[in-house]
Design a protein around this motif. Structure first.
Motif, short mmCIF file in Angstrom:
data_model
loop_
_atom_site.label_atom_id
_atom_site.label_comp_id
_atom_site.label_asym_id
_atom_site.label_seq_id
_atom_site.Cartn_x
_atom_site.Cartn_y
_atom_site.Cartn_z
N LYS A 145 -41.34 96.25 -19.04
CA LYS A 145 -40.77 94.90 -19.00
C LYS A 145 -39.39 94.86 -19.61
CE LYS A 145 -45.33 92.86 -19.47
NZ LYS A 145 -46.19 92.09 -20.36
N SER A 146 -39.21 95.59 -20.72
CA SER A 146 -37.88 95.61 -21.33
C SER A 146 -36.89 96.30 -20.42
CB SER A 146 -37.93 96.34 -22.68
OG SER A 146 -38.85 95.72 -23.52
N PHE A 147 -37.32 97.37 -19.74
CA PHE A 147 -36.40 98.04 -18.81
C PHE A 147 -36.04 97.11 -17.67
CE2 PHE A 147 -34.33 101.82 -17.50
CZ PHE A 147 -34.24 101.72 -16.12
N LEU A 148 -37.03 96.31 -17.21
CA LEU A 148 -36.73 95.35 -16.15
C LEU A 148 -35.71 94.33 -16.61
CD1 LEU A 148 -37.36 94.12 -13.38
CD2 LEU A 148 -39.23 92.89 -14.42
N ALA A 173 -38.11 103.06 -20.08
CA ALA A 173 -38.57 103.00 -18.70
C ALA A 173 -40.02 103.47 -18.59
CB ALA A 173 -37.68 103.87 -17.82
N ILE A 174 -40.41 104.40 -19.48
CA ILE A 174 -41.78 104.93 -19.41
C ILE A 174 -42.75 104.02 -20.14
CG2 ILE A 174 -43.24 106.84 -20.12
CD1 ILE A 174 -40.73 108.60 -19.78
N LYS A 224 -32.11 93.63 -14.93
CA LYS A 224 -31.67 92.30 -14.47
C LYS A 224 -30.33 91.93 -15.09
CE LYS A 224 -35.98 90.09 -13.27
NZ LYS A 224 -37.01 89.14 -13.65
N LEU A 225 -30.17 92.28 -16.37
CA LEU A 225 -28.87 92.01 -17.02
C LEU A 225 -27.76 92.75 -16.30
CD1 LEU A 225 -27.29 90.98 -19.55
CD2 LEU A 225 -27.90 93.10 -20.64
N ALA A 226 -28.01 94.02 -15.97
CA ALA A 226 -26.99 94.81 -15.27
C ALA A 226 -26.72 94.22 -13.88
CB ALA A 226 -27.44 96.27 -15.15
N GLU A 257 -36.61 101.69 -8.64
CA GLU A 257 -37.80 100.83 -8.46
C GLU A 257 -37.43 99.36 -8.51
OE1 GLU A 257 -40.81 101.69 -11.27
OE2 GLU A 257 -41.33 103.60 -10.37
N HIS A 258 -36.38 99.04 -9.31
CA HIS A 258 -35.96 97.65 -9.43
C HIS A 258 -34.78 97.33 -8.54
CE1 HIS A 258 -38.78 97.26 -12.59
NE2 HIS A 258 -38.16 98.08 -13.41
N GLY A 259 -34.43 98.22 -7.60
CA GLY A 259 -33.42 97.91 -6.60
C GLY A 259 -31.99 98.14 -7.05
N MET A 260 -31.80 98.98 -8.07
CA MET A 260 -30.43 99.30 -8.49
C MET A 260 -30.29 100.81 -8.53
SD MET A 260 -29.05 96.99 -11.52
CE MET A 260 -27.36 97.38 -11.27
N LYS A 261 -29.05 101.29 -8.47
CA LYS A 261 -28.83 102.73 -8.59
C LYS A 261 -28.36 103.08 -9.99
CE LYS A 261 -27.70 103.23 -3.77
NZ LYS A 261 -26.72 103.58 -2.78
N TYR A 262 -28.52 104.37 -10.37
CA TYR A 262 -28.21 104.77 -11.74
C TYR A 262 -26.76 104.50 -12.14
CZ TYR A 262 -27.10 107.83 -15.61
OH TYR A 262 -26.63 108.32 -16.80
#
Lengths: 149, 208
Positions: free
Chosen positions: A111-114, A106-107, A118-120, A78-83
């Motif tokens: 916001k924290s997951f986002l 994530a559930i 972003k850090l990754a 959803e945030h444009g990255m792969k696992y």
């Protein structure tokens, strides 16, 4: 004359057959069919149930982990990255949050997951930048490749 | 294939002429464009583009995505802005409910206030003791998140819990059975459990 052998013919089979049978049948009361009433059928069904339960305790851990991984993969996409990219870059940034907590975040804490995603992503871009470099040859290296300038 | 196209065009023209009883006369220039479409394209392209133009191909740009570089000054400015925002938030103490990711008993727990945790082993504290959980990986609220690498500092976060209950689990059956080999074993496993109630999560308002 008294008939004394009658008492020798009586067999004492054991006083607690009823309770031993109930021990098994109580584990089978929620089964379907005659397995919940008849002792011989119940013994076999209860044995299979216990063996399945022991094996399942190991398999449950594996299934939970795959579930967490698929949830984290969906959220990161959803945030444009792969696992794999997300996990590798989090490990490289020395963030040691495990998959169970990541899926919970994530559930319940999007916001924290986002912020983690972003850090990754930032760490990934840094890695790409370091790999691409300046585009020049390292000093003191004589290379066959001649670039048109 | 080009020849068949051209013949197809000619056929079309002939049918058009027949239908419109030869009153339509397509001017010579256009006729050439219809008969030879490559010429039409060449004509249109010649007028607009410079001679140094190279059409884009699959090798025009590298296959990896473009990396946007931020200069270190810009990065520092962005970091400062973020720090200021977070510091003001922490100083006001206006955040609502905080959650924390705590590493305890070889497991990670996502924890808030008034939470109950069931731990499947024995702890050396008595019932009613107040415990501080020290290994905190992440703290967050609605507006901010503090991510530890891998842990956050001890003087930054404080997570307190109370031991409520120390019991044993329900008797689990461990059974092994190997069919047609007359082998079966049954064992009952009872594990000690502890229940913790998380009382507070506090964040100290000082970040550099």
């Amino acid at each position: 004359m008294v008939f004394l052998t009658l008492s020798c013919w009586i067999r004492n089979r054991g006083p607690d057959r009823y309770w031993k049978v109930q021990e098994v049948l109580s584990n089978a009361r929620h089964f379907r069919g005659r397995k919940n009433r008849c002792y011989s059928l119940a013994v076999r069904a209860v044995r299979r149930a216990f063996v399945y339960a022991t094996k399942a305790r190991k398999i449950k851990r594996r299934n939970m982990r795959t579930l967490w991984i698929s949830r984290i993969a969906a959220a990161s996409r959803e945030h444009g990255m792969k696992y794999p990219a997300l996990m590798h870059n989090l490990v490289k940034s020395s963030v040691e949050v495990n998959r169970r907590v990541l899926s919970d975040l994530a559930i319940t804490e999007p916001k924290s997951f986002l912020s983690l995603a972003k850090l990754a992503r930032a760490r990934q871009q840094e890695g790409f930048g370091a790999a691409l470099g300046d585009g020049k040859e390292p000093p003191g290296v004589f290379s066959r490749i001649v670039t048109l300038q | 294939m080009a020849l068949t196209l051209r013949s197809g065009y000619l056929e079309m023209l002939r049918t058009c002429w027949r239908l419109q009883a030869r009153h339509v006369k397509i001017p010579v220039l256009n006729q050439m464009g219809l008969l030879y479409p490559a010429i039409a394209r060449h004509r249109s392209s010649q007028s607009k583009l410079p001679s140094s133009y190279v059409p884009p191909t699959s090798l025009s740009r590298p296959p990896w995505p473009e990396v946007s570089y931020i200069s270190s000054d810009e990065e520092e400015r962005q970091h400062k802005v973020v720090l200021e925002n977070v510091n003001t938030l922490l100083a006001k103490e206006d955040y609502g409910r905080l959650f924390a990711v705590v590493h305890f008993a070889s497991r990670q727990w996502k924890v808030t206030n008034e939470d109950l945790i069931l731990i499947e082993n024995h702890i050396d504290a008595e019932c009613g003791d107040r415990i501080r959980l020290e290994k905190v990986l992440l703290v967050g609220g609605e507006e901010f998140t503090l991510i530890g690498r891998p842990l956050l500092g001890r003087n930054l976060v404080r997570v307190e819990a109370t031991v409520i209950e120390k019991t044993e689990s329900w008797p689990k059956v461990h059974m092994r059975f190997w069919k047609r080999h007359r082998y079966q074993k049954k064992r009952i496993i009872v594990q000690p459990q502890t229940v913790l109630r998380i009382n507070t999560i506090e964040v100290a308002p000082r970040l550099t």
